[in-house]
Scaffold this motif. Structure first.
Motif, mmCIF file in Angstrom:
data_model
loop_
_atom_site.group_PDB
_atom_site.id
_atom_site.type_symbol
_atom_site.label_atom_id
_atom_site.label_comp_id
_atom_site.label_asym_id
_atom_site.label_seq_id
_atom_site.Cartn_x
_atom_site.Cartn_y
_atom_site.Cartn_z
ATOM 1 N N ILE A 137 -19.957 -29.581 -36.511
ATOM 2 C CA ILE A 137 -20.559 -30.621 -35.445
ATOM 3 C C ILE A 137 -19.333 -31.773 -36.221
ATOM 4 N N GLY A 138 -19.204 -31.427 -37.440
ATOM 5 C CA GLY A 138 -18.649 -32.505 -38.225
ATOM 6 C C GLY A 138 -17.077 -31.812 -37.607
ATOM 7 N N GLY A 139 -16.469 -31.046 -38.342
ATOM 8 C CA GLY A 139 -15.136 -30.764 -37.051
ATOM 9 C C GLY A 139 -14.632 -30.870 -36.152
ATOM 10 N N THR A 140 -16.191 -30.931 -34.799
ATOM 11 C CA THR A 140 -15.853 -31.568 -34.020
ATOM 12 C C THR A 140 -15.817 -32.780 -33.265
ATOM 13 N N VAL A 141 -16.866 -33.586 -34.473
ATOM 14 C CA VAL A 141 -16.355 -34.751 -34.065
ATOM 15 C C VAL A 141 -14.910 -35.034 -34.485
ATOM 16 N N ILE A 142 -14.658 -35.116 -35.597
ATOM 17 C CA ILE A 142 -13.084 -35.058 -35.591
ATOM 18 C C ILE A 142 -12.128 -34.686 -35.078
ATOM 19 N N ASN A 143 -12.140 -33.323 -34.379
ATOM 20 C CA ASN A 143 -11.530 -33.292 -32.691
ATOM 21 C C ASN A 143 -11.527 -33.867 -31.503
ATOM 22 N N ILE A 144 -12.996 -34.260 -31.552
ATOM 23 C CA ILE A 144 -12.937 -35.261 -30.008
ATOM 24 C C ILE A 144 -12.771 -36.629 -30.282
ATOM 25 N N LEU A 145 -12.838 -37.384 -31.981
ATOM 26 C CA LEU A 145 -12.355 -38.313 -32.081
ATOM 27 C C LEU A 145 -11.140 -38.412 -32.064
ATOM 28 N N ALA A 146 -9.929 -37.382 -32.418
ATOM 29 C CA ALA A 146 -8.841 -37.707 -32.435
ATOM 30 C C ALA A 146 -7.969 -38.003 -31.469
ATOM 31 N N LEU A 147 -8.758 -37.012 -30.670
ATOM 32 C CA LEU A 147 -8.232 -36.345 -28.988
ATOM 33 C C LEU A 147 -8.427 -38.173 -27.844
#
Lengths: 346, 512
Positions: A137-147
């Motif tokens: 979930i932490g990694g997913t947060v970063i991906n969505i945030l960056a996009l």
């Protein structure tokens, strides 16, 4: 009383045969390259140069992934780290370009990309080590945030005044085939190759590497000899972020020369497949990255040669390769034992 | 051998440690003299490990003082303890399996060539040196996961000595060893004390304490109830101190009267999780009215054998017969319905649903059948009624039958499983590690229940890593080594020494 210890054997023999296979494979690849070079020198050189180019962001991403995972933190946010770094590196370069020499602006762009990668690594470490959040979930947060952030702040039509140029390494660059492929490259491509060997050495021959691996395999063993599991994980994920940041900067400032929405295009995820295929070692990952880079470079060459192959088919090759690799190897390769588990000290 | 004249190297004064709802240590005083072995005896949950973790800096006492070599110390973390010469060998080894012996030994206190670069050959030389000086045979270049358990333990000891430990804490070191390996460890311990190392040795095995200790400290419910000397103690007197009442240590049973075979196993081959053969052609039989015990060091295929017999793991080849039915690869439910009771090795993972009440846990194998269910609807009243009844009958110490299973102690959890498995008609009982990690009182109760099942004509198969348990319960002893049953002995012929040798794989010596 006689000793009754039981010994386990038969491990070295399988290692030797693995090495034999590897050497045979390298020799076969070498023969194939020479053969195609004789048949069509231009196309062969361009495919191999393309392989190195395409492999660069993948190996940097894979190094980011494995430095984190070797310490026990899964990082599926590499994609986001790369994208954010690509964007920031580009924007810094665009902003500084008019007020200072191009070389300095490019250098500062790359540095800011690295810093952004590290910062996002710190954010991931905070979520997974301090908050003990699920690391996926932490990694997913970063991906969505960056996009989200990059798409929101992106302004269409901005361009830099130049990219990082290639440097020929003197007479080395004049060697046929090898010269143009290996010794006439741009700085981040050289750096990526050097980093592969640096990380390989550091991971297996230095205090940092020993402690990193112990924390990823058996954190309580590290804890009981006085190594801070939390500090090690924070440090590693932040260092790893620098690698993803460098990969991002490579995309905008060395490869493409501009920023596009979602331009990482799944490279962060392919980098994870590269890391797994490379069995969590830098050298192995480099081999895997070259394979993926080759698939992409070949596609470009085939399109260029105007063969009657549908571009959708050639274009999907790297992704099909990812699926094959993950399905075939992910189960057998052995990840660090404690990866993904938050550490609770006693 | 009186060593009280030696100087005191470690002293605990009035140590108290509280955890939420538990008083783990209550004003404990302890003295360790130089070059002696102090055994710390107590049941699980008596506070031994808590006390040791405080001496090693992993926990911090709420009250009391720790003195090391005449100096009052505050141990904030293991590093502080290591710096004062305290080394600890944990019950669960703190070794990184994929790394070499030398890498494990130096981890955290690495030898470098400068610039953070490891000097691996220098570390290997150091390990070899320590290994020779103290007679701790081990190959510094070996990968830890390839080593047998006994060797891994020697690595742990070397790890402590490498850090210049002269006070060594050994937490339940013999739990994973064969009797021969344990004797080897005792030899090493004496060797170490002869060279001035002082040892605190934690255990709940009474025989070992009497064999090796200079002083014996007994803990009960967090309190030090006494210091004994081995010369003036017996197993019975120590057990009484440990439990606080008179306990019967040996299993009391009459002669067995076995009849027809209930379980027959033919050439069974089973693979483990890594796809290697763990059971390599086992044939055996268990008759009605007898207890067959399987002895063996853990990891020799016992777990896979039990899982194959109970339907939890597919058999690769071979057959399992229950009376005249071939039950090979039947589902666990079908096997259960045919009258097989199973006490699983890992009670928390496979025995109980931790968040369910005791009453619900007691119907896990038959909740779907009358009287507990009528036409797919569960009858809570009947289930709760049975829960109340079994809690009383099996002496489960719990506030009520509605308490979640996870709240109970290990011994009481095990009683719940026993109650469930014994409350329905049974032909065959398979009990894996039935008393692992539970208190002496519960052990006595569960052993008596198992013998009672046998006397009722049930065929019983007991698998245990505790040799004393197998020897005490079994009418016939089968020894498992490397996936094979290497020998089956009548209880009368199964001496500790002989079974111990078989467990270590030396068939010739045991027979000869």
């Amino acid at each position: 009383m006689t000793s009754t210890t039981v010994t386990t054997a038969e491990k070295p023999s399988s290692r030797i045969s693995g090495r034999t296979i590897l050497i045979a494979l390298l020799v076969a690849i070498g023969i194939a390259i020479v053969y195609y070079y004789i048949v069509d020198p231009t196309a062969t050189t361009s495919v191999l140069a393309g392989t190195i180019r395409q492999a660069t962001p993948l190996i940097l991403g894979a190094l980011c992934g494995l430095i984190g995972e070797r310490s026990g933190i899964i990082n599926i946010g590499i994609e986001g780290q790369m994208l954010m770094a690509a964007f920031v590196a580009f924007m810094v370069n665009v902003a500084l370009g008019p007020i200072m020499p191009l070389g300095l602006a490019l250098f500062l762009g790359v540095v800011s990309g690295i810093l952004v990668g590290a910062l996002m690594g710190g954010f991931l470490a905070w979520m997974s080590v301090t908050l003990k959040l699920d690391q996926i979930i932490g990694g997913t947060v970063i991906n969505i945030l960056a996009l989200g952030l990059t798409s929101y702040f992106y302004v269409i039509g901005l361009t830099t005044r130049g990219k990082l140029p290639t440097f020929a390494l003197g007479p080395l660059a004049d060697i046929p085939l090898i010269g143009p492929v290996l010794f006439n490259r741009s700085p981040i491509q050289y750096l990526a190759i050097i980093l592969v060997f640096v990380v390989q050495f550091a991971l297996f021959r230095t205090v940092w590497g020993l402690r990193t691996r112990s924390v990823g395999e058996h954190p309580s063993a590290a804890d009981t000899v006085g190594i801070s599991v939390k500090m090690t994980r924070y440090m590693n994920v932040i260092i790893a972020g620098c690698f993803a940041g460098l990969a991002g900067a490579y995309l905008t400032l060395e490869s493409v020369g501009t920023f596009e929405r979602g331009m990482t295009n799944g490279r962060g995820f392919i980098a994870l497949a590269v890391m797994i295929f490379g069995r969590w070692t830098p050298l192995g990952s480099w081999g895997a990255a070259l394979l993926f880079g080759f698939a992409t470079a070949l596609k470009t060459q085939l399109d260029f040669m105007g063969l009657n192959v549908p571009p959708q088919l050639t274009g999907s090759m790297p992704y099909i390769l990812t699926i094959v690799v993950l399905a075939g190897f992910a189960g057998r390769a052995r990840p660090p034992a404690a990866v993904g588990q938050p550490y609770e000290s006693e | 051998m009186d060593k009280t004249a030696n100087p005191i190297v470690l002293e605990a004064k009035g140590i108290t440690k509280r955890f939420p709802g538990v008083l783990a240590n209550d004003k404990v005083d302890l003295l360790l003299y130089e070059g002696e072995i102090l055994a710390l005896l107590g049941e699980n949950g008596a506070g031994k490990s808590t006390l040791m973790n405080m001496l090693y800096g992993l926990y911090h006492p709420d009250e009391g003082e720790i003195w090391i070599k005449g100096e009052r110390v505050e141990l904030k973390n293991p590093r502080d303890a290591i710096d004062r010469g305290v080394g600890m060998v944990h019950q669960h080894f703190q070794l990184v399996p994929v790394m070499s012996v030398a890498e494990n030994v130096m981890l955290g206190s690495e030898i470098t060539r400068g610039g953070g670069i490891l000097a691996l050959s220098e570390a290997e030389r150091r390990v070899r040196e320590l290994s020779e000086r103290y007679g701790l045979e081990v190959d510094p270049a070996a990968i830890v996961e390839d080593l047998p358990v006994g060797a891994q333990q020697r690595v742990e000891i070397i790890k402590a000595l490498y850090r210049n430990a002269d006070i060594l804490i050994l937490d339940e070191p013999t739990a994973v060893l064969t009797p021969q390996e344990a004797n080897e460890l005792f030899r090493i311990m004496r060797e170490l004390t002869a060279r001035g190392v002082s040892i605190i040795f934690i255990t709940h095995k009474l025989k070992e304490v009497l064999a090796v200790a200079d002083h014996i400290g007994v803990l009960r419910q967090g309190r030090l109830v006494g210091i004994a000397k081995p010369e003036t103690s017996t197993e019975a007197s120590l057990a009484e101190m440990m439990v606080g009442r008179n306990v019967i240590l040996t299993v009391e049973k009459d002669e067995a009267h076995p009849t027809e075979p209930v379980l027959r196993v033919e050439n069974l081959m089973v693979k483990d999780d890594r796809d290697h053969f763990a059971v390599k052609g086992v044939s055996m039989a268990v008759r009605a009215g007898e207890i067959v015990g399987i002895a063996g060091v853990q990891g020799n295929g016992q777990r896979e054998l039990v899982e194959a017999l109970t339907g939890l793991r597919p058999a690769d080849s071979g057959h399992v017969w229950l009376e005249n039915t071939d039950i090979t690869d039947f589902s666990p439910r079908k096997i259960t319905e045919l009258g097989v009771a199973h006490i699983p090795e890992d009670r928390e993972k496979h025995g109980l649903v931790m968040s369910y009440s005791l009453a619900d846990n007691m119907v896990l194998s038959n909740y779907y059948r009358p009287p507990f269910a009528k036409h797919y609807v569960i009858d809570r009243d009947v289930i709760n009624e049975q829960g109340e009844r079994l809690v009383k009958e099996y002496d489960v110490r719990t506030p009520s039958a509605q308490t979640p299973a996870g709240n109970l102690s290990g011994g009481n959890k095990q009683k719940v499983i026993v109650a469930r498995e014994f409350s329905r008609p049974t032909k065959l009982l398979i009990a894996a590690q039935p008393t692992r990690g539970i208190d002496v009182g519960s052990i006595e109760f569960i052993h008596n229940q198992i013998v009672a099942q046998r006397d009722r004509g049930v065929a019983v198969l007991v698998v245990s890593a505790e040799l004393d348990e197998v020897l005490g319960l079994a009418d016939r002893v089968a020894v498992m080594f490397d996936g094979h049953i290497v020998a089956t002995l009548d209880a009368a012929d199964a001496t500790r020494e002989r079974v111990g040798l078989l467990m270590a794989g030396s068939v010739e010596e045991a027979v000869g």
